[in-house]
Design a protein around this motif. Structure first.
Motif, mmCIF file in Angstrom:
data_model
loop_
_atom_site.group_PDB
_atom_site.id
_atom_site.type_symbol
_atom_site.label_atom_id
_atom_site.label_comp_id
_atom_site.label_asym_id
_atom_site.label_seq_id
_atom_site.Cartn_x
_atom_site.Cartn_y
_atom_site.Cartn_z
ATOM 1 N N GLN A 8 -8.432 -0.074 -0.535
ATOM 2 C CA GLN A 8 -8.464 -1.437 -0.007
ATOM 3 C C GLN A 8 -9.890 -1.869 0.356
ATOM 4 O O GLN A 8 -10.278 -2.979 0.091
ATOM 5 C CB GLN A 8 -7.526 -1.547 1.200
ATOM 6 C CG GLN A 8 -7.094 -2.957 1.507
ATOM 7 C CD GLN A 8 -5.742 -3.037 2.211
ATOM 8 O OE1 GLN A 8 -5.005 -2.056 2.298
ATOM 9 N NE2 GLN A 8 -5.403 -4.197 2.698
ATOM 10 N N ASP A 40 -5.724 -1.167 -4.767
ATOM 11 C CA ASP A 40 -5.148 -1.738 -3.557
ATOM 12 C C ASP A 40 -6.034 -2.872 -3.036
ATOM 13 O O ASP A 40 -7.015 -2.624 -2.344
ATOM 14 C CB ASP A 40 -4.998 -0.646 -2.483
ATOM 15 C CG ASP A 40 -4.089 -1.097 -1.353
ATOM 16 O OD1 ASP A 40 -3.728 -2.285 -1.327
ATOM 17 O OD2 ASP A 40 -3.744 -0.249 -0.504
ATOM 18 N N GLU A 41 -5.676 -4.087 -3.396
ATOM 19 C CA GLU A 41 -6.459 -5.257 -2.991
ATOM 20 C C GLU A 41 -7.952 -5.025 -3.109
ATOM 21 O O GLU A 41 -8.687 -5.192 -2.126
ATOM 22 C CB GLU A 41 -6.146 -5.615 -1.533
ATOM 23 C CG GLU A 41 -4.834 -6.314 -1.366
ATOM 24 C CD GLU A 41 -4.654 -6.754 0.075
ATOM 25 O OE1 GLU A 41 -5.471 -7.566 0.534
ATOM 26 O OE2 GLU A 41 -3.707 -6.284 0.721
ATOM 27 N N SER A 85 0.839 -1.206 0.000
ATOM 28 C CA SER A 85 0.000 0.000 0.000
ATOM 29 C C SER A 85 0.869 1.250 0.000
ATOM 30 O O SER A 85 0.513 2.267 -0.604
ATOM 31 C CB SER A 85 -0.913 0.009 1.214
ATOM 32 O OG SER A 85 -1.784 -1.089 1.179
HETATM 33 MG MG MG Z 1 -2.176 -2.765 2.071
#
Ligand code: MG
Ligand code: ATP
Lengths: 261, 269
Positions: free
Chosen positions: B97, B173-174, B61
């Protein structure tokens, strides 16, 4: 879309009737004298007999409540936005807000009367002070507790501080603000009535409910005293009701304080 | 004059061909904490789909935030679109995320937010948002609030929002980390379909090896403590990739290769 379900009305009504029944029963069983606890019908009759005094008292009190409440909302919101906009304003000013908050209004009231004299002005200022802190404290907390990730989002899209305040901090602070507003609304009549007892003397026909209460109690008009108390309750109830309606209007769609359906 | 013109043309050429993101010996340390990233070199060319994979809290991240200029590096150089990351005019889309939507705004308003922040008028915003909503299969959900949407739907709104400005570079991010495998596979395929329409470059952080192999053209495997790029693996299946790609034995072999690389980074458990 329902604001209140049948149950939310029926239960309090049923309970209220039960309560009144117990009230009558207690008076008859324990032979409670009228100067301690009159029956509901005595209170209603006294209320009708004294309706002129009660009505003008209610109007005076409502005026003090509305002016005090509305100005405190405006000043509190402006101050909160200021405190949330600048780190050093927050660090420099907020401690004083807290100190002022911790100073009991009972201590300040005589000073306010010294400065502004007897009458509506001082009563309104006392009401203002009582409403002010819950709104400032809650709103400032809301404006300053925005999610880090959402702030990053605004950063990615190069939002300026003005946009960040308008589109992120203020909507995020809305539930906090409304919570403060609810507390303030419930405190408003307390401020106005207390103001009456301190600054309402000698204002005669312009006496607010707080003053009416003092007069009735000194004249030992006990059922009328109860009627005045219920009138004050009603004003508080209307205030809280209006704020609850606002809360519902503004948050019902997105906030978790309202169920989904 | 000619010199200046040549410079502009050169810059233009460089913009078309060369790298979109470049890290040169970039290190990062938060405040007085430990070194998070250690001397990272990284090149992302236009059109690349780069996956970043590595152990938890190795600094993935952090890499994304550096590219988006949400934080600044402790040392080294970062350029985005030829310019310094801090004053790059390159349009970036960022998928966080978690979906990271405004809870008080409808799906449509959420998607239009980046445009609103860019002072685009409401009619235009709504048009873009409606088109994107139908692209991600949420035409019916325009006026729904985030709490009325499932996790997968929220993520789609979040992706649509990131695409609303027609970015050159998409940072993810994911994005699908919290979703079940079927939804994830489904959204992976949708993401590649969207890339056929809007040709962005992607930097994609994930924990899932299969997802990394399916989506990307290059996989960067990171090691932790401090974060370094441990190995690069090229994935040369042609796009467009579909669910059929997953059944290809070579695809399975690639997954094994990446898994092994990841395993050697993590060390014996
Ligand atoms: Mg992360
Ligand atoms: N704002 C911050 N301040 C201090 N330390 C931070 C900050 N952000 C991240 N870190 C630290 O940096 C390290 C890397 O964090 P990062 O979020 O980049 O990891 P990650 O690889 O994305 O992890 P995950 O896979 O769990 O999302 C972590 O040890 C974390 O504690």
């Amino acid at each position: 879309m329902k604001l209140m379900s049948i149950g939310s009305v029926a239960w309090p009504v049923a309970f209220g009737m039960f309560f009144i029944a117990i009230w009558y029963l207690a008076i008859h069983l324990f032979k409670i004298p009228v100067y301690q606890l009159p029956t509901p019908d005595e209170i209603v009759l006294a209320g009708i007999a004294e309706h002129k005094t009660l009505l003008s008292g209610a109007i005076q009190t409502t005026i003090a409540c509305v002016i005090g409440f509305v100005t405190s909302v405006i000043v509190a919101v402006v101050l909160s936005i200021l405190l949330a906009s600048s780190q050093w304003a927050y660090k420099g000013v907020y401690p004083y807000v807290l100190i002022l908050k911790m100073t009991p209004v009972i201590v300040l009231a005589p000073i306010i009367v010294l400065w502004f004299g007897q009458g509506l002005g001082s009563i309104t200022i006392i009401t203002f002070l009582i409403c002010f802190f819950p709104i400032v404290a809650n709103t400032t907390m809301g404006l300053r507790s925005t999610d880090r990730n959402l702030l990053d989002l605004f950063d990615v899209y190069r939002a300026n501080r003005h946009q960040e305040m308008l589109y992120l901090r203020i909507p995020h602070a809305m539930p906090y603000f409304l919570t403060g507003l609810k507390i303030a609304a419930a405190l408003t009549p307390i401020g106005a009535l207390y103001g009456d007892t301190i600054a309402g003397m000698g204002s005669g026909a312009e006496a607010g409910l707080g003053f009416v209460v003092v007069v009735f109690s000194s004249q030992l008009k006990i059922p009328a005293l109860y009627a005045a108390a219920f009138t004050a309750c009603a004003i508080g109830f209307i205030f809280v009701g209006i704020v609850s309606l606002l809360h519902w209007k503004l948050l019902r769609k997105w906030h978790d304080s309202f169920s989904l359906n | 004059m000619r010199q200046a013109l040549k410079l502009i043309v050169d810059n233009q050429l460089r913009k078309d061909k060369s790298s979109l993101v470049s890290f040169e010996k970039v290190s990062k340390q938060y405040a007085s904490g430990p070194q998070i990233l250690d001397s990272i070199d990284l090149e992302i060319a236009r059109g690349d789909f780069v996956a970043l994979i590595g152990p938890s809290s190795c600094g993935k991240s952090t890499v994304l935030k550096l590219v988006a200029n949400l934080i600044t590096q402790s040392s080294g150089n970062i350029t985005v679109g030829g310019g310094h990351a801090s004053d790059s005019s390159e349009k970036i889309g960022y998928v966080f995320q978690d979906a990271n939507l405004l809870p008080w705004a409808t799906a449509k308003e959420n998607i239009g937010l980046p445009l609103k922040l860019g002072h685009i008028p409401k009619e235009k915003r709504d048009k873009v948002a409606e088109r994107l909503l139908s692209l991600v299969g949420l035409g019916q959900a325009a006026d729904k609030f985030p709490r009325q949407l499932s996790g997968g739907m929220k993520m789609r709104v979040s992706i649509a929002r990131a695409l609303s400005t027609q970015p050159e570079l998409l940072l993810l991010d994911e994005p699908f980390g919290a979703l079940d495998e079927m939804t994830r596979d489904d959204l992976n395929e949708q993401l590649l379909k969207l890339r056929l329409i809007q040709k962005w470059t992607a930097l994609f952080v994930t924990h899932s090896v299969a997802e990394a192999v399916f989506l990307s053209s290059r996989i960067l495997v990171m090691s932790a403590n401090p974060g370094k790029i441990f190995r690069e693996i090229t994935v040369d299946f042609p796009y467009p990739r579909t669910s059929i790609t997953r059944t290809n034995p070579l695809f399975q072999k690639k997954i094994l290769e990446v898994s092994q690389a990841l395993h050697s980074v993590r060390g014996p458990e």
